[in-house]
Design an enzyme around this catalytic site. Structure first.
Site, PDB file in Angstrom:
ATOM      1  N   GLN A  90      46.808  62.801  33.592  1.00  0.00           N
ATOM      2  CA  GLN A  90      47.691  63.777  32.958  1.00  0.00           C
ATOM      3  C   GLN A  90      49.153  63.511  33.279  1.00  0.00           C
ATOM      4  O   GLN A  90      49.492  62.656  34.101  1.00  0.00           O
ATOM      5  CB  GLN A  90      47.306  65.182  33.423  1.00  0.00           C
ATOM      6  CG  GLN A  90      47.387  65.365  34.932  1.00  0.00           C
ATOM      7  CD  GLN A  90      46.805  66.688  35.397  1.00  0.00           C
ATOM      8  OE1 GLN A  90      47.515  67.526  35.941  1.00  0.00           O
ATOM      9  NE2 GLN A  90      45.489  66.868  35.198  1.00  0.00           N
ATOM     10  N   HIS A 125      53.163  65.918  33.190  1.00  0.00           N
ATOM     11  CA  HIS A 125      53.849  67.180  32.935  1.00  0.00           C
ATOM     12  C   HIS A 125      55.233  66.913  32.349  1.00  0.00           C
ATOM     13  O   HIS A 125      55.883  65.921  32.710  1.00  0.00           O
ATOM     14  CB  HIS A 125      54.008  67.983  34.229  1.00  0.00           C
ATOM     15  CG  HIS A 125      52.727  68.206  34.966  1.00  0.00           C
ATOM     16  ND1 HIS A 125      51.661  68.869  34.419  1.00  0.00           N
ATOM     17  CD2 HIS A 125      52.343  67.829  36.216  1.00  0.00           C
ATOM     18  CE1 HIS A 125      50.673  68.906  35.302  1.00  0.00           C
ATOM     19  NE2 HIS A 125      51.059  68.277  36.391  1.00  0.00           N
ATOM     20  N   GLU A 159      56.041  68.400  40.960  1.00  0.00           N
ATOM     21  CA  GLU A 159      55.197  68.925  42.029  1.00  0.00           C
ATOM     22  C   GLU A 159      55.155  67.953  43.199  1.00  0.00           C
ATOM     23  O   GLU A 159      55.658  66.820  43.113  1.00  0.00           O
ATOM     24  CB  GLU A 159      53.779  69.175  41.507  1.00  0.00           C
ATOM     25  CG  GLU A 159      53.080  67.927  40.989  1.00  0.00           C
ATOM     26  CD  GLU A 159      51.850  68.236  40.137  1.00  0.00           C
ATOM     27  OE1 GLU A 159      51.851  69.271  39.444  1.00  0.00           O
ATOM     28  OE2 GLU A 159      50.907  67.431  40.157  1.00  0.00           O
ATOM     29  N   HIS A 189      49.557  60.944  36.475  1.00  0.00           N
ATOM     30  CA  HIS A 189      48.910  61.163  37.765  1.00  0.00           C
ATOM     31  C   HIS A 189      47.528  61.791  37.584  1.00  0.00           C
ATOM     32  O   HIS A 189      47.198  62.312  36.518  1.00  0.00           O
ATOM     33  CB  HIS A 189      49.769  62.066  38.660  1.00  0.00           C
ATOM     34  CG  HIS A 189      50.004  63.430  38.085  1.00  0.00           C
ATOM     35  ND1 HIS A 189      50.983  63.694  37.158  1.00  0.00           N
ATOM     36  CD2 HIS A 189      49.372  64.618  38.292  1.00  0.00           C
ATOM     37  CE1 HIS A 189      50.961  64.969  36.826  1.00  0.00           C
ATOM     38  NE2 HIS A 189      49.980  65.557  37.501  1.00  0.00           N
ATOM     39  N   ARG A 247      46.959  66.455  29.002  1.00  0.00           N
ATOM     40  CA  ARG A 247      45.883  65.532  29.372  1.00  0.00           C
ATOM     41  C   ARG A 247      45.964  64.271  28.521  1.00  0.00           C
ATOM     42  O   ARG A 247      46.045  64.340  27.298  1.00  0.00           O
ATOM     43  CB  ARG A 247      44.518  66.183  29.172  1.00  0.00           C
ATOM     44  CG  ARG A 247      44.250  67.374  30.071  1.00  0.00           C
ATOM     45  CD  ARG A 247      42.783  67.795  29.996  1.00  0.00           C
ATOM     46  NE  ARG A 247      42.600  69.133  30.550  1.00  0.00           N
ATOM     47  CZ  ARG A 247      42.460  70.231  29.820  1.00  0.00           C
ATOM     48  NH1 ARG A 247      42.450  70.142  28.496  1.00  0.00           N
ATOM     49  NH2 ARG A 247      42.323  71.403  30.396  1.00  0.00           N
TER      50      ARG A 247
END
Length: 312
Positions: free
Chosen positions: A95, A97, A114, A171, A191
């Site tokens: 996936q 972001h 993150e 990641h 995804r």
């Protein structure tokens, strides 16, 4: 003000494991993959679990206490961080972001950068952090043919490893790990590949936001030895700063009226002592330090991650 704990918000995931049950007795039945422990998002908002504010939602106490709670430099309209524990028995999807600009424009959400701290890992466990030897066109063809593995940067991991996962970095968390995830307060994930499990993919959006120049590395940080504890500076970014505290006996701290602090216990148990009382911290707990708490002490033999919004 006092150190605040929130009720754990548990979420079932098809890849979930049982890592949380090793140190918690409130995990519901089912395939639990995530525990949101400090959260104020439309998809999950914490409820205070301790003290005089018990039963109040995070939104409610922000509205009432504002600067006293969050600090004078923190935006009160949208709480900026989300703390999770992730337990994976199977692989998560490959996936990516989006960044703030794309996420706001397309999803009406924050972007998502993150960081991962490996609390525990089975022998042979790994993470996927970034791509290798490919560009957008090669990656797209590999998605279509189901032959992605050769382009994924897979790294073996162990307890104590740390990774900074920027928006745009491909990641995946693989099976056999327990992760503390500190992230922007966002729930937007695209995804790329999901091992034919039948869930929705978001290939077009993913290809829009992937940055093939980004690399993921295990960060050792910078260690500073103090009297009674060690502090490791793990990352400093515009979104958050993370430090690891290895408490040997005691660490004396003071809150910052400009910002809140978040502590996540990743090993052992301890105590936070402050002017009006004390709060026990157990393995896996996350605790919110209000901006106006004042002086406090971290007492015991345990390891903590301290997360906060920096003044850059």
């Amino acid at each position: 003000m006092y150190p605040i704990k929130f009720e754990n918000l548990y979420y079932e995931r098809i890849w979930g494991g049982n890592g949380l049950e090793k140190f918690r007795n409130n995990v519901p039945k089912g395939i639990i993959g995530e525990s949101w422990d400090i959260a104020c998002h439309k998809n999950g908002t914490g409820v205070v679990a301790n003290g005089e504010l018990k039963g109040k939602t995070f939104n409610e106490i922000i509205e009432v206490y504002g600067d006293e709670l969050l600090g004078t430099e923190i935006d009160k309209k949208e709480f900026p961080l989300l703390i999770k524990l992730i337990t994976a028995k199977d692989k998560l999807s490959v996936q990516v972001h989006p960044n703030d600009e794309y996420a706001n424009r397309v999803e009406k959400d924050l972007g998502k950068t993150e960081a991962w701290y490996v609390i525990d890992a089975e022998e042979g466990a790994s993470l996927i952090v970034g791509t290798k030897n490919c560009d957008k066109e090669k990656f797209k063809k590999a998605i279509e043919s189901g032959d992605l593995d050769k382009y994924l940067n897979k790294i073996s991991v162990k307890k104590g490893d740390f990774f900074y996962v920027q928006s745009g970095l491909v990641h995946a968390i693989c099976g056999g790990v327990l992760i503390a995830e500190i992230q922007q307060s966002s729930d937007t994930t695209y995804r790329v590949y999901d091992y034919n499990r039948g869930r929705e993919l978001h290939v077009e959006k993913a290809l829009d936001v992937i940055d093939f120049n980004l690399k993921g590395e295990n960060s050792k940080g910078t260690l500073i030895k103090k009297d009674g504890y060690d502090k490791t500076y793990l990352c400093l970014s515009e979104y958050f700063t993370i430090q690891k505290y290895d408490i040997k006996k005691i660490a004396k701290e003071r809150s910052d009226t400009n910002r809140f602090y978040l502590f996540t216990c990743v090993e052992g148990n301890g105590l936070i002592k402050y002017s009006c009382g004390e709060e026990k911290i157990f393995m896996g707990d996350s605790i919110f330090i209000p901006a106006t708490l004042g002086d406090y002490e971290l007492i015991g033999e345990f390891k903590l991650l301290k997360s906060y919004i920096p003044n850059l």
